[in-house]
Design a protein around this motif. Structure first.
Motif, PDB file in Angstrom:
ATOM      1  N   ARG A 292      22.866 -15.180  -0.495  1.00  0.00           N
ATOM      2  CA  ARG A 292      23.794 -14.574  -1.349  1.00  0.00           C
ATOM      3  C   ARG A 292      23.174 -13.614  -2.070  1.00  0.00           C
ATOM      4  O   ARG A 292      24.085 -12.808  -2.827  1.00  0.00           O
ATOM      5  CB  ARG A 292      24.199 -15.789  -2.508  1.00  0.00           C
ATOM      6  N   MET A 293      22.078 -13.371  -2.047  1.00  0.00           N
ATOM      7  CA  MET A 293      21.341 -11.959  -2.640  1.00  0.00           C
ATOM      8  C   MET A 293      21.744 -10.776  -2.250  1.00  0.00           C
ATOM      9  O   MET A 293      21.713 -10.837  -0.740  1.00  0.00           O
ATOM     10  CB  MET A 293      19.817 -12.178  -2.809  1.00  0.00           C
ATOM     11  N   PRO A 294      21.813  -9.593  -2.948  1.00  0.00           N
ATOM     12  CA  PRO A 294      22.248  -8.278  -2.037  1.00  0.00           C
ATOM     13  C   PRO A 294      20.799  -7.799  -1.489  1.00  0.00           C
ATOM     14  O   PRO A 294      20.830  -6.526  -1.256  1.00  0.00           O
ATOM     15  CB  PRO A 294      22.825  -7.488  -3.255  1.00  0.00           C
ATOM     16  N   THR A 295      19.844  -8.401  -1.654  1.00  0.00           N
ATOM     17  CA  THR A 295      18.447  -7.851  -0.781  1.00  0.00           C
ATOM     18  C   THR A 295      18.704  -7.907   0.719  1.00  0.00           C
ATOM     19  O   THR A 295      19.332  -8.457   1.187  1.00  0.00           O
ATOM     20  CB  THR A 295      17.460  -8.943  -1.197  1.00  0.00           C
ATOM     21  N   ILE A 296      17.866  -6.924   1.137  1.00  0.00           N
ATOM     22  CA  ILE A 296      18.061  -6.630   2.725  1.00  0.00           C
ATOM     23  C   ILE A 296      17.581  -7.973   3.293  1.00  0.00           C
ATOM     24  O   ILE A 296      17.942  -8.165   4.523  1.00  0.00           O
ATOM     25  CB  ILE A 296      17.368  -5.397   2.986  1.00  0.00           C
ATOM     26  N   ALA A 297      16.480  -8.556   2.815  1.00  0.00           N
ATOM     27  CA  ALA A 297      16.088  -9.734   3.375  1.00  0.00           C
ATOM     28  C   ALA A 297      17.163 -10.792   3.317  1.00  0.00           C
ATOM     29  O   ALA A 297      17.384 -11.711   4.356  1.00  0.00           O
ATOM     30  CB  ALA A 297      14.868 -10.220   2.576  1.00  0.00           C
ATOM     31  N   GLY A 298      17.816 -10.786   2.224  1.00  0.00           N
ATOM     32  CA  GLY A 298      19.060 -11.741   2.098  1.00  0.00           C
ATOM     33  C   GLY A 298      20.078 -11.432   3.013  1.00  0.00           C
ATOM     34  O   GLY A 298      20.705 -12.481   3.494  1.00  0.00           O
ATOM     35  N   LEU A 299      20.599 -10.034   3.157  1.00  0.00           N
ATOM     36  CA  LEU A 299      21.509 -10.015   4.182  1.00  0.00           C
ATOM     37  C   LEU A 299      21.088 -10.100   5.441  1.00  0.00           C
ATOM     38  O   LEU A 299      21.976 -10.693   6.446  1.00  0.00           O
ATOM     39  CB  LEU A 299      21.756  -8.410   4.002  1.00  0.00           C
ATOM     40  N   ARG A 300      19.810 -10.100   5.876  1.00  0.00           N
ATOM     41  CA  ARG A 300      19.416 -10.442   7.399  1.00  0.00           C
ATOM     42  C   ARG A 300      19.327 -11.761   7.376  1.00  0.00           C
ATOM     43  O   ARG A 300      19.775 -12.247   8.423  1.00  0.00           O
ATOM     44  CB  ARG A 300      17.790  -9.986   7.299  1.00  0.00           C
ATOM     45  N   ARG A 301      18.949 -12.442   6.500  1.00  0.00           N
ATOM     46  CA  ARG A 301      19.054 -13.969   6.796  1.00  0.00           C
ATOM     47  C   ARG A 301      20.450 -14.503   6.884  1.00  0.00           C
ATOM     48  O   ARG A 301      20.842 -15.601   7.327  1.00  0.00           O
ATOM     49  CB  ARG A 301      18.330 -14.764   5.399  1.00  0.00           C
ATOM     50  N   ARG A 302      21.404 -13.726   6.166  1.00  0.00           N
ATOM     51  CA  ARG A 302      22.911 -14.212   6.149  1.00  0.00           C
ATOM     52  C   ARG A 302      23.595 -13.858   7.613  1.00  0.00           C
ATOM     53  O   ARG A 302      24.668 -14.279   7.972  1.00  0.00           O
ATOM     54  CB  ARG A 302      23.595 -13.563   5.067  1.00  0.00           C
ATOM     55  N   GLY A 303      22.823 -12.980   8.031  1.00  0.00           N
ATOM     56  CA  GLY A 303      23.477 -12.672   9.645  1.00  0.00           C
ATOM     57  C   GLY A 303      23.750 -11.158   9.806  1.00  0.00           C
ATOM     58  O   GLY A 303      24.118 -10.669  10.632  1.00  0.00           O
ATOM     59  N   TYR A 304      23.819 -10.332   8.845  1.00  0.00           N
ATOM     60  CA  TYR A 304      24.120  -9.048   8.872  1.00  0.00           C
ATOM     61  C   TYR A 304      23.105  -8.242   9.862  1.00  0.00           C
ATOM     62  O   TYR A 304      22.098  -8.384  10.193  1.00  0.00           O
ATOM     63  CB  TYR A 304      23.996  -8.212   7.466  1.00  0.00           C
ATOM     64  N   THR A 305      23.674  -7.264  10.357  1.00  0.00           N
ATOM     65  CA  THR A 305      22.837  -6.388  11.461  1.00  0.00           C
ATOM     66  C   THR A 305      22.693  -5.105  11.119  1.00  0.00           C
ATOM     67  O   THR A 305      23.167  -4.686  10.089  1.00  0.00           O
ATOM     68  CB  THR A 305      24.010  -6.270  12.833  1.00  0.00           C
ATOM     69  N   PRO A 306      21.492  -4.569  11.566  1.00  0.00           N
ATOM     70  CA  PRO A 306      20.938  -3.037  10.964  1.00  0.00           C
ATOM     71  C   PRO A 306      21.969  -2.129  11.379  1.00  0.00           C
ATOM     72  O   PRO A 306      22.420  -1.223  10.444  1.00  0.00           O
ATOM     73  CB  PRO A 306      19.693  -2.866  11.549  1.00  0.00           C
ATOM     74  N   ALA A 307      22.806  -2.491  12.524  1.00  0.00           N
ATOM     75  CA  ALA A 307      23.766  -1.229  12.778  1.00  0.00           C
ATOM     76  C   ALA A 307      24.895  -1.348  12.048  1.00  0.00           C
ATOM     77  O   ALA A 307      25.591  -0.390  11.406  1.00  0.00           O
ATOM     78  CB  ALA A 307      24.309  -1.602  14.133  1.00  0.00           C
ATOM     79  N   ALA A 308      25.362  -2.680  11.314  1.00  0.00           N
ATOM     80  CA  ALA A 308      26.502  -2.804  10.523  1.00  0.00           C
ATOM     81  C   ALA A 308      26.070  -2.180   9.039  1.00  0.00           C
ATOM     82  O   ALA A 308      26.770  -1.452   8.371  1.00  0.00           O
ATOM     83  CB  ALA A 308      26.807  -4.243  10.155  1.00  0.00           C
ATOM     84  N   LEU A 309      24.746  -2.225   8.657  1.00  0.00           N
ATOM     85  CA  LEU A 309      24.234  -1.906   7.300  1.00  0.00           C
ATOM     86  C   LEU A 309      24.421  -0.133   7.567  1.00  0.00           C
ATOM     87  O   LEU A 309      24.700   0.399   6.518  1.00  0.00           O
ATOM     88  CB  LEU A 309      23.034  -2.331   6.784  1.00  0.00           C
ATOM     89  N   ARG A 310      23.846   0.364   8.625  1.00  0.00           N
ATOM     90  CA  ARG A 310      23.797   1.799   8.648  1.00  0.00           C
ATOM     91  C   ARG A 310      25.328   2.447   8.784  1.00  0.00           C
ATOM     92  O   ARG A 310      25.471   3.306   8.011  1.00  0.00           O
ATOM     93  CB  ARG A 310      22.967   2.316   9.937  1.00  0.00           C
ATOM     94  N   LEU A 330      31.943  -3.464   2.991  1.00  0.00           N
ATOM     95  CA  LEU A 330      30.578  -4.014   3.575  1.00  0.00           C
ATOM     96  C   LEU A 330      31.059  -5.046   4.588  1.00  0.00           C
ATOM     97  O   LEU A 330      30.492  -5.127   5.520  1.00  0.00           O
ATOM     98  CB  LEU A 330      29.754  -4.451   2.262  1.00  0.00           C
ATOM     99  N   GLU A 331      31.679  -5.899   4.216  1.00  0.00           N
ATOM    100  CA  GLU A 331      32.444  -7.110   4.874  1.00  0.00           C
ATOM    101  C   GLU A 331      32.885  -6.602   6.366  1.00  0.00           C
ATOM    102  O   GLU A 331      32.943  -7.197   7.337  1.00  0.00           O
ATOM    103  CB  GLU A 331      33.196  -7.961   4.267  1.00  0.00           C
ATOM    104  N   SER A 332      33.672  -5.602   6.215  1.00  0.00           N
ATOM    105  CA  SER A 332      34.435  -4.990   7.293  1.00  0.00           C
ATOM    106  C   SER A 332      33.582  -4.558   8.311  1.00  0.00           C
ATOM    107  O   SER A 332      33.743  -4.554   9.519  1.00  0.00           O
ATOM    108  CB  SER A 332      35.426  -4.109   6.827  1.00  0.00           C
ATOM    109  N   ALA A 333      32.358  -3.690   7.766  1.00  0.00           N
ATOM    110  CA  ALA A 333      31.475  -3.093   8.659  1.00  0.00           C
ATOM    111  C   ALA A 333      30.661  -4.388   9.487  1.00  0.00           C
ATOM    112  O   ALA A 333      30.466  -3.983  10.673  1.00  0.00           O
ATOM    113  CB  ALA A 333      30.551  -2.400   7.791  1.00  0.00           C
ATOM    114  N   ILE A 334      30.588  -5.180   8.613  1.00  0.00           N
ATOM    115  CA  ILE A 334      29.537  -6.342   9.694  1.00  0.00           C
ATOM    116  C   ILE A 334      30.447  -7.197  10.380  1.00  0.00           C
ATOM    117  O   ILE A 334      30.416  -7.316  11.577  1.00  0.00           O
ATOM    118  CB  ILE A 334      29.001  -7.502   8.736  1.00  0.00           C
ATOM    119  N   ARG A 335      31.896  -7.302  10.195  1.00  0.00           N
ATOM    120  CA  ARG A 335      33.058  -8.054  10.960  1.00  0.00           C
ATOM    121  C   ARG A 335      33.110  -6.975  12.032  1.00  0.00           C
ATOM    122  O   ARG A 335      33.244  -7.724  13.279  1.00  0.00           O
ATOM    123  CB  ARG A 335      34.180  -8.235  10.150  1.00  0.00           C
ATOM    124  N   ASP A 336      33.034  -5.988  12.034  1.00  0.00           N
ATOM    125  CA  ASP A 336      33.335  -4.859  13.002  1.00  0.00           C
ATOM    126  C   ASP A 336      32.531  -4.899  14.099  1.00  0.00           C
ATOM    127  O   ASP A 336      32.443  -5.042  15.370  1.00  0.00           O
ATOM    128  CB  ASP A 336      33.455  -3.606  12.629  1.00  0.00           C
TER     129      ASP A 336
END
Length: 556
Positions: A292-310, A330-336
């Motif tokens: 739930r944290m907006p940290t990169i480590a938190g987003l990584r654990r949540r399943g976000y991808t490097p490509a989506a964040l970039r 942000l959610e649209s980028a990871i969903r795509d």
């Protein structure tokens, strides 16, 4: 060069840098990313990383990773290593070895001596409260310190004694001698050095009890490293005159140029290091890498991808205008990204057993299902089908609401990739709760839609005998409102108490039993999920990354 080094969209900073290169001002662009190692990086840092590293890479230059480690009482090696991990995970590599501001402590001390010798710095004995009183206001000039006109020789002697540890904390500072009447308060004789005893620095140990301030360290470290363009967020715009003053008045080898851009303000989050530290320390979350944290480590654990964040950082752009970015972007980028790459699987999060009364008890049918409906290269897998299945409780309604297209008593529905079934009987427990459905299949409907048969609903399922029992964590936004802590309120009052729902006994198709930490999937009709680092073969754990659509506030 990494896979992150894609051509970037243009922006005003890129245009400035390209113009400098074209004019021959610099032969090669050098940027830097200078985090303080006093916490984990967050989504705002991702924007700065993408800008600094991406710009340098795309123009054939270099980006340095330099830790601003001038406040050792707040810093440690855990944060240093976490920052390195995050930068590399995002797809970037820094030029040469990771650097530390503490690498330059001796040279910075030498620059301070140069300023003293020129009459541009002095040792002051005002304490912090007195210094604030003397500084003045935005409408009133400051007053000079009583020690502003000390002789150079006396300042040199006192500064040497400060380094030797002869004075207690707070009793002496080294200040720049600039202009106590300057409209920019940052130029009213700012502190360059302060005394800090009893601190063991993670790089220099106990070698120093005298530490430079950020405003002194940052520009001179840039100049030492040959940084051509120092890219900062807008809160440093008022510090730029001091940045330039420091560089101009000592014998540094280069003259960097500071350029400011707007920081990332994302809805439903806080990115203040202080607030993030409080969330962890006070137990509102389960650590810096809580999904739930907006940290990169938190987003990584949540399943976000490097490509989506970039891609997200590219979409929001680089401007001078402060604005608040919608979480939906942000959610649209990871969903795509996940829609294009995540293999499909079936998972029943709230199981309800279905017994197919006209299907043979000992017969198992292996059904072939595509791993991705739009990417044949991902192939297919076999899904076992048997007499007893699990469907999701939400896919059955004894008294259906208007427009309900799933299973009802006496009604039919298609099982994904399998048969059409009809609900013949509803079994309840003593409390009247539905515990099982008895249904029958239409044998002629395996994987096809016979003419004349109209079945509106299609639902997912898992064969009970082969199902993998798992824990699924449904993460949501950490805050209830778009701007936590607005209008001076305590941001903690806006925490969403329903930001985590843990489901146990979820039933997953057997192919998910061997999934490894970090693997991402689309659970059909449910959303995108990732295997958590806590997951084991005996206790699989999956985290929800994002839903299939934006459902915030729409009855998730």
């Amino acid at each position: 060069m990494t896979d992150a080094a894609e051509p970037t969209r243009t922006n005003f900073i890129r245009q400035i840098v390209e113009a400098d290169l074209a004019a021959g001002t610099h032969d090669r662009v050098v940027t830097r990313f200078p985090p303080e190692p006093n916490g984990y990086l967050h989504i705002g840092h991702a924007k700065s990383i993408a800008l600094n590293f991406g710009l340098a890479e795309s123009l054939g230059g270099q980006c340095n990773l330099r830790f601003d480690d001038t406040n050792p009482h707040k810093e440690n090696l855990e944060f240093v290593e976490a920052i390195k991990t995050d930068v590399r995970w995002l797809g970037f590599e820094w030029g040469g070895q990771a650097r530390f501001a503490s690498d330059y402590f001796e040279r910075l001390h030498g620059f301070a001596v140069e300023l003293i010798e020129q009459g541009l710095a002095y040792v002051c004995e005002l304490d912090a409260e007195q210094m604030r009183e003397y500084r003045g206001t935005l409408t009133e000039p400051g007053r000079p310190s009583p020690w502003r006109d000390r002789p150079v020789a006396e300042n040199l002697e006192l500064f040497a004694r400060m380094r030797a540890g002869e004075f207690p904390d707070g009793s002496r500072t080294l200040r720049a001698r600039i202009d106590m009447a300057a409209p920019n308060i940052n130029l009213r004789d700012p502190v360059l050095y302060r005394i800090k005893h009893g601190v063991i620095h993670h790089q220099t140990g106990d070698a120093w009890c005298l530490y430079p301030t950020y405003d002194f360290t940052h520009p001179l470290s840039d100049a030492i490293e040959g940084v051509t363009h120092s890219l900062c967020t807008l809160e440093f715009e008022d510090h730029r005159p001091l940045y330039d003053w420091c560089v101009e008045h000592v014998s540094v080898p280069s003259r960097p140029r500071q350029i400011e851009f707007s920081r990332l303000n994302l809805e439903y989050t806080v990115t203040s290091k202080r607030k993030l530290t409080e969330l962890v320390a006070e137990g509102h979350v389960e650590g810096w890498d809580d999904p739930r944290m907006p940290t990169i480590a938190g987003l990584r654990r949540r399943g976000y991808t490097p490509a989506a964040l970039r891609e997200f950082c590219e979409r929001i752009g680089v401007t001078k205008s402060e604005n608040r970015v919608e979480m939906a972007m942000l959610e649209s980028a990871i969903r795509d990204d996940l829609d294009a790459h995540a293999p499909r699987r079936m998972a029943v999060l709230r199981p309800l057993k279905v017994v197919l009364t006209n299907y043979p008890e000992d017969e198992v049918l292996n059904i072939s299902a595509a791993n991705h409906p739009k990417d044949e290269t991902q192939g297919s897998r076999e899904i076992p089908f048997g007499r007893e299945l699990y469907i999701d409780r939400a896919d059955f309604a004894e008294v259906p609401p208007k427009g309900f297209k799933r299973l009802v008593p006496g009604g039919e529905v298609r099982l994904r990739n399998a048969y059409v079934i009809r609900c013949d009987e509803v079994v309840k427990d003593a409390a009247g709760e539905v515990v099982e459905l008895r249904a029958s299949i239409d044998p002629a409907t395996l994987g096809c839609k016979p003419e004349g048969r109209k079945v509106k609903g299609v639902i997912h399922w898992v064969a009970a005998e082969y199902a993998v029992s798992a824990e699924v964590r449904l993460y949501d936004r950490l805050f209830r409102v778009a701007m936590p802590g607005a209008e001076g309120q305590d941001y903690r009052d806006d925490i969403n108490l329903d930001s985590l729902e843990v489901l146990v006994g979820c039933m997953l198709e057997p192919s998910l039993g061997g999934a490894q930490s970090g693997e991402r999937f689309q659970f059909e009709r449910e959303g995108y999920f990732v295997v958590d680092p806590d997951s084991t073969a005996q206790r699989p754990v999956f985290n929800r990354t994002v839903g299939l659509r934006d459902s915030w506030g729409k009855g998730k």
